[in-house]
Scaffold this active site. Structure first.
Site, short mmCIF file in Angstrom:
data_model
loop_
_atom_site.label_atom_id
_atom_site.label_comp_id
_atom_site.label_asym_id
_atom_site.label_seq_id
_atom_site.Cartn_x
_atom_site.Cartn_y
_atom_site.Cartn_z
CB CYS A 1 -18.78 27.07 -34.04
SG CYS A 1 -20.44 26.45 -34.45
N GLY B 1 -16.04 17.61 -23.42
CA GLY B 1 -17.29 18.02 -24.03
C GLY B 1 -18.31 16.91 -23.99
#
Length: 318
Positions: free
Chosen positions: A98, A223
């Site tokens: 992240c 994604g």
């Protein structure tokens, strides 16, 4: 080749996983990250992030969903993983990728790529705390600001007993700016004794071929491209197996989006407004019609206003 749906924070929630896996092509999903600090989380938190736990850890279409944990304290990660495993998720994934500044400042996500040893300790702690029959996987980037530690990070993850590692082929400082550096993964992928999955900038069938060839990876993760082209996994799989497949037309996609919004509208007052605009921004790259609809709803905030504008749009294009 396996195709995995990425754990996009604030995008790929339970309802979105349901919508996308019903189309087909996906072999696995991963939840949005569960933030682990010093507390032992109650079961309701894990169930909130992964309602699929009530269905054997599977989406309604039967695709397994790994539960993703994010944190920097090996002991806390282990304790929470040990508790979470009792809910019998198909697997537990650890987030080291992240790029959020807020997450990184709180000792989580890609900031840990600066410390390969600590990554190894976290994976070891989680692996030791979880039943051997439950896979433990990790998602990383090439590094924080450079690739210098990539080989060491992957070696530590493997030595810690992880079953797989997914590499987003950009650094944290690269963010989501193109290109993705697939070839930077090849050396570690060729040496790895566990599957390495490639992620980043795979928007088309051609990208999937190139990403696999340049990275040396067999499997891929999708994604943002899954939001732009909801049936991309199905398209790629059909191409791989030389099967005939007719990609989704705009009316089919819009119907799918409406079902998603109706199923999710009770989340919070602005959910429908925020998510419809978010998804239309992705979709307009592939479906020009999405741009027109976005213009209609971009100033609407209430769910009923958004649904009213969509209904008016549908009537106008009949």
């Amino acid at each position: 080749m396996r195709i995995i749906l990425a754990p996009m924070e604030g995008v790929v929630d339970y309802e979105m996983r349901d919508v996308l896996t019903r189309i087909g092509g996906y072999d696995r999903c991963v939840t949005e990250f569960v933030r682990i600090t010093d507390n032992l989380l109650p079961n309701r938190v894990y169930r909130r992030y992964s309602p699929e736990l009530a269905n054997g850890g599977m989406t309604p279409a039967g695709v397994p969903v790994y539960l993703q944990l994010l944190g920097g304290n090996p002991k806390s990660m282990a304790l929470n993983a040990a508790k979470a495993q009792k809910l019998e998720p198909p697997g537990i994934d650890i987030n080291f990728g992240c790029p959020s500044k807020t997450v990184n400042k709180s000792d989580g996500g890609s900031v840990l790529l600066k410390e390969p040893g600590r990554i190894g300790s976290i994976v070891t702690a989680v692996r030791d705390a979880v039943d051997p029959k439950i896979p433990v996987t990790a998602k990383i980037r090439l590094g924080f600001s450079h690739y210098d530690f990539l080989e060491e990070v992957v070696e530590n993850i493997i030595a810690a007993g992880a079953n797989e590692v997914c590499i987003h082929a950009r650094t944290r400082e690269d963010g989501y700016k193109p290109p993705a550096y697939w070839s930077a993964v090849k050396q570690v992928a060729m040496k790895a004794t566990i599957p390495v999955i490639i992620n980043g900038e795979i928007w088309t069938t051609e990208d999937a071929h190139r990403a696999r060839e340049e990275s040396g990876c067999v499997d891929i993760m999708l994604g943002r491209s899954a939001m732009r082209c909801p049936d991309l996994a199905r398209i790629i799989k059909a191409d791989q197996h030389s099967q005939s497949y007719q990609p989704l037309a705009w009316p089919e996609v819009l119907d799918m989006m409406l079902r998603y919004l109706h199923n999710s509208e009770n989340r919070h007052p602005n959910f429908v407004s925020n998510r419809s605009k978010q998804w239309l921004v992705f979709l307009q790259k592939r479906y020009p019609e999405a741009a027109e609809l976005f213009q209609r709803i971009k100033r609407q905030k209430a769910a009923d206003e958004v649904f009213s504008e969509i209904a008016a749009y549908l009537k106008a294009v009949e």
